[in-house]
Design a protein around this motif. Structure first.
Motif, PDB file in Angstrom:
ATOM      1  N   VAL A   1      -2.598  12.783  -0.856  1.00 15.44           N
ATOM      2  CA  VAL A   1      -2.661  12.974  -2.306  1.00 15.44           C
ATOM      3  C   VAL A   1      -2.967  14.434  -2.629  1.00 15.44           C
ATOM      4  CG1 VAL A   1      -3.935  12.361  -4.407  1.00 15.44           C
ATOM      5  CG2 VAL A   1      -3.333  10.589  -2.761  1.00 15.44           C
TER       6      VAL A   1
ATOM      7  N   ARG B   1      -8.876   7.083  -5.139  1.00 13.11           N
ATOM      8  CA  ARG B   1      -8.245   8.038  -4.218  1.00 13.11           C
ATOM      9  C   ARG B   1      -7.379   9.052  -4.958  1.00 13.11           C
ATOM     10  NH1 ARG B   1      -7.339   3.357  -0.376  1.00 13.11           N
ATOM     11  NH2 ARG B   1      -8.719   3.764   1.381  1.00 13.11           N
ATOM     12  N   THR B   2      -6.698   8.599  -5.996  1.00  9.54           N
ATOM     13  CA  THR B   2      -5.800   9.505  -6.719  1.00  9.54           C
ATOM     14  C   THR B   2      -6.527  10.310  -7.793  1.00  9.54           C
ATOM     15  OG1 THR B   2      -5.194   7.667  -8.190  1.00  9.54           O
ATOM     16  CG2 THR B   2      -3.758   8.091  -6.315  1.00  9.54           C
TER      17      THR B   2
ATOM     18  N   HIS C   1       0.843  -1.200   0.000  1.00 12.47           N
ATOM     19  CA  HIS C   1       0.000   0.000   0.000  1.00 12.47           C
ATOM     20  C   HIS C   1       0.883   1.256   0.000  1.00 12.47           C
ATOM     21  CE1 HIS C   1      -3.765   2.172   0.982  1.00 12.47           C
ATOM     22  NE2 HIS C   1      -3.001   2.915   1.748  1.00 12.47           N
TER      23      HIS C   1
ATOM     24  N   ASN D   1      -4.999   9.242   3.911  1.00 10.93           N
ATOM     25  CA  ASN D   1      -4.660   8.759   2.580  1.00 10.93           C
ATOM     26  C   ASN D   1      -5.039   9.777   1.515  1.00 10.93           C
ATOM     27  OD1 ASN D   1      -3.865   6.840   0.669  1.00 10.93           O
ATOM     28  ND2 ASN D   1      -4.784   5.193   1.865  1.00 10.93           N
TER      29      ASN D   1
ATOM     30  N   THR E   1       5.322  16.127  -0.913  1.00 11.20           N
ATOM     31  CA  THR E   1       4.555  15.348   0.040  1.00 11.20           C
ATOM     32  C   THR E   1       4.523  16.087   1.381  1.00 11.20           C
ATOM     33  OG1 THR E   1       6.483  14.151   0.821  1.00 11.20           O
ATOM     34  CG2 THR E   1       5.273  13.185  -1.017  1.00 11.20           C
TER      35      THR E   1
ATOM     36  N   TYR F   1      -7.413   2.517  -5.182  1.00 15.80           N
ATOM     37  CA  TYR F   1      -6.231   3.367  -5.378  1.00 15.80           C
ATOM     38  C   TYR F   1      -6.503   4.427  -6.438  1.00 15.80           C
ATOM     39  CZ  TYR F   1      -1.663   4.672  -7.276  1.00 15.80           C
ATOM     40  OH  TYR F   1      -0.579   5.375  -7.754  1.00 15.80           O
TER      41      TYR F   1
ATOM     42  N   ARG G   1       2.772   1.724  -3.354  1.00 18.57           N
ATOM     43  CA  ARG G   1       1.905   2.226  -4.430  1.00 18.57           C
ATOM     44  C   ARG G   1       1.692   3.730  -4.294  1.00 18.57           C
ATOM     45  NH1 ARG G   1      -3.327  -1.100  -5.548  1.00 18.57           N
ATOM     46  NH2 ARG G   1      -1.998  -2.041  -7.128  1.00 18.57           N
ATOM     47  N   TYR G   2       1.396   4.198  -3.080  1.00 17.45           N
ATOM     48  CA  TYR G   2       1.170   5.624  -2.885  1.00 17.45           C
ATOM     49  C   TYR G   2       2.474   6.402  -2.930  1.00 17.45           C
ATOM     50  CZ  TYR G   2      -3.758   5.026  -2.237  1.00 17.45           C
ATOM     51  OH  TYR G   2      -5.071   4.746  -2.473  1.00 17.45           O
TER      52      TYR G   2
ATOM     53  N   VAL H   1       0.691   7.509   4.780  1.00 17.75           N
ATOM     54  CA  VAL H   1      -0.441   7.564   3.855  1.00 17.75           C
ATOM     55  C   VAL H   1      -1.757   7.197   4.535  1.00 17.75           C
ATOM     56  CG1 VAL H   1       0.917   7.173   1.792  1.00 17.75           C
ATOM     57  CG2 VAL H   1       0.050   5.213   3.030  1.00 17.75           C
TER      58      VAL H   1
END
Length: 492
Positions: A427, A297-298, A256, A423, A436, A294, A259-260, A275
């Motif tokens: 983003v 969320r993005t 997880h 999470n 970030t 995913y 990926r983020y 995240v």
């Protein structure tokens, strides 16, 4: 070819062995000769011969001194000594040093050839043993890697088999387990006294499973930061758990986070804590379901629709009956609603009963179209929410960071402040700020630290004022950010 060197102060011995022995017949090459011990030692250093013939008595270093130096540096070297009739005491000393044979003078060609055959046979046997040992180790490593992968996939059910491969006694010493997922050319993390590292490949992702022998999370963090400094790598880390069976949890968290991390930063280290998670979403989702969430969320609508196609193909491959297919589609819709809630949107569910809607559908095609329609509505809502809430939420978060940067402020804390899931907020923050949350907080702290150091404040005081508990951690982060230590910066 094996390398051979001959050291003897008698010209006739060296020349005779040069010309009368067919070295290539034994898979050997004569790479050097010397008449005294000092020159012989120099040849050893430059040529690193595998086999050495040496006289016991020579000018400079004698044969015993020479053998002692050579075998202390390269104990695998095969040494044979030439000795005279009255030199047996010297021969006994040479044998204690580690020579494998001795030839009594006068030397004859048959004597040397017999010695070469013995050496060749001995080296062959040693290589066979080394190869068998190497294969055994490789086999054990493969078994451990497979058992560890099973541990990550199955958890408690695979723990006993893993213990057998890892070693029951060693397994009892373990205090915790952490899983790392990474994309890069190689790993710079190696096993040491503090933890064992088991590399694992799950078919798509490179993984490292760290089994801790002591509470060393700060040391691990330092090594991960050093790794990201030296290599172009993206790392995702799961939480550390005291129970071995929970490696399964850390594994899912690491995937997880990776990926983020790729989405947010592309390079560097992303922790699962950075995240966040939605406690209302189960942990045992399929890879296809996780991928759908995913992309929601993005806010990636195109990839979401593509992933829904893959999800439907996956459902078909499961050969589920209509009731089960209906249940899976409904499950995905409710998961999607949870992701929408992460944005902070106050969703009105009055009059919306997806379970009723889907039960009125009869064919697979109708169910598929309905699922696509529901997910598309939700992704559109997420995208709209991003546009309307992005600046307001991030500005509020930024102000909070700049007022409280001297405290241990977590992503979870700031996300709660703006009413979003961590999470989703991470983003949103990256899209708005170009950094970030962690990178922005670090940058702000380092800029404040530079101002304080320029004003002449003590490094230890500055470290505490910008939110670092230890001077060492502050110094490492400061050096990575500025290219120099706090002390060097202060002097400059």
């Amino acid at each position: 070819m094996l390398k051979v060197a001959i050291f003897d102060d008698e010209f006739i011995v060296i020349e005779g062995l040069k010309k009368m022995i067919d070295w290539s017949k034994y898979g050997m090459e004569l790479v050097g000769t010397a008449k005294d011990g000092n020159t012989a030692l120099s040849i050893f250093h430059s040529q690193r011969p595998d086999i050495i013939f040496t006289d016991i008595r020579m000018p400079g270093l004698d044969g015993l001194q020479l053998i002692g130096k050579i075998l202390s540096e390269a104990p695998e070297t095969k040494c044979i000594v030439f000795s005279g009739f009255n030199e047996f005491e010297y021969v006994k000393q040479a044998i204690k040093l580690g020579v494998i044979d001795y030839l009594q003078k006068p030397i004859t060609i048959p004597m040397v050839e017999e010695a070469l055959e013995k050496i060749t046979h001995r080296i062959t046997k040693e290589n066979e043993v080394l190869e068998l040992r190497s294969r055994w180790h490789e086999s054990q490593e493969e078994l451990l890697q497979k058992a560890t992968l099973d541990l990550l996939l199955e958890g408690k059910e695979a723990e006993s088999k893993w213990q057998e491969c890892f070693g029951t006694a060693e397994a009892k010493k373990i205090m915790g387990v952490t899983v790392l997922a990474y994309s890069g050319d190689r790993s710079l993390l190696q096993s040491n006294a503090m933890f064992s590292v088991v590399p694992v490949w799950n078919g798509t992702t490179q993984l490292l499973v760290l089994f801790h022998y002591e509470n060393n999370l700060e040391t691990v963090a330092e090594q991960l930061l050093a790794w990201t400094e030296q290599e172009e790598v993206t790392i995702g880390s799961g939480n550390t758990y005291p129970a071995i069976k929970d490696a399964k949890k850390s594994y899912r968290e690491a995937l997880h986070a990776l990926r983020y991390g790729r989405f947010l930063e592309s390079k560097g280290w992303t922790r699962f804590e950075d995240v966040g998670k939605n406690n209302k979403i189960p942990e045992d989702l399929s890879a296809q379901e996780e991928a759908v969430l995913y992309y929601m969320r993005t806010g990636n609508k195109k990839s979401l629709l593509g992933q829904l196609d893959i999800y439907i193909q996956w459902l078909d491959s499961q050969k589920l009956n209509p009731d089960m297919t209906e249940s899976e589609c409904l499950k995905l819709v409710y998961l999607g609603l949870e992701v929408v809630k992460e944005t902070g949107e106050d969703i009105k569910l009055i009059g919306y009963y997806p379970q009723r809607e889907i039960r009125e559908l009869n064919t697979r095609e109708e169910m598929t179209n309905w699922l696509f329609c529901q997910m598309e509505k939700m992704i559109d809502l997420i995208i709209t929410s991003k546009i309307s809430n992005k600046h307001k939420a991030v500005e509020k978060a930024r102000e909070y960071i700049e007022k409280n940067y001297d405290q241990d402020i977590t992503l979870q804390e700031v996300a709660e402040l703006v009413g979003m899931n961590p999470n989703y907020f991470s983003v949103l923050f990256k899209e708005e700020m170009g950094l970030t949350y962690i990178k922005y907080l670090t940058k702000y702290r380092m800029e404040q630290a530079k101002i304080m150091l320029k004003a002449g404040q003590k490094i230890s005081e500055v470290s505490e004022k910008v939110g670092y508990l230890t001077y060492r951690h502050f110094s490492e982060v400061f050096k990575k950010y500025t290219g120099m230590t706090p002390g060097q910066f202060k002097e400059s």
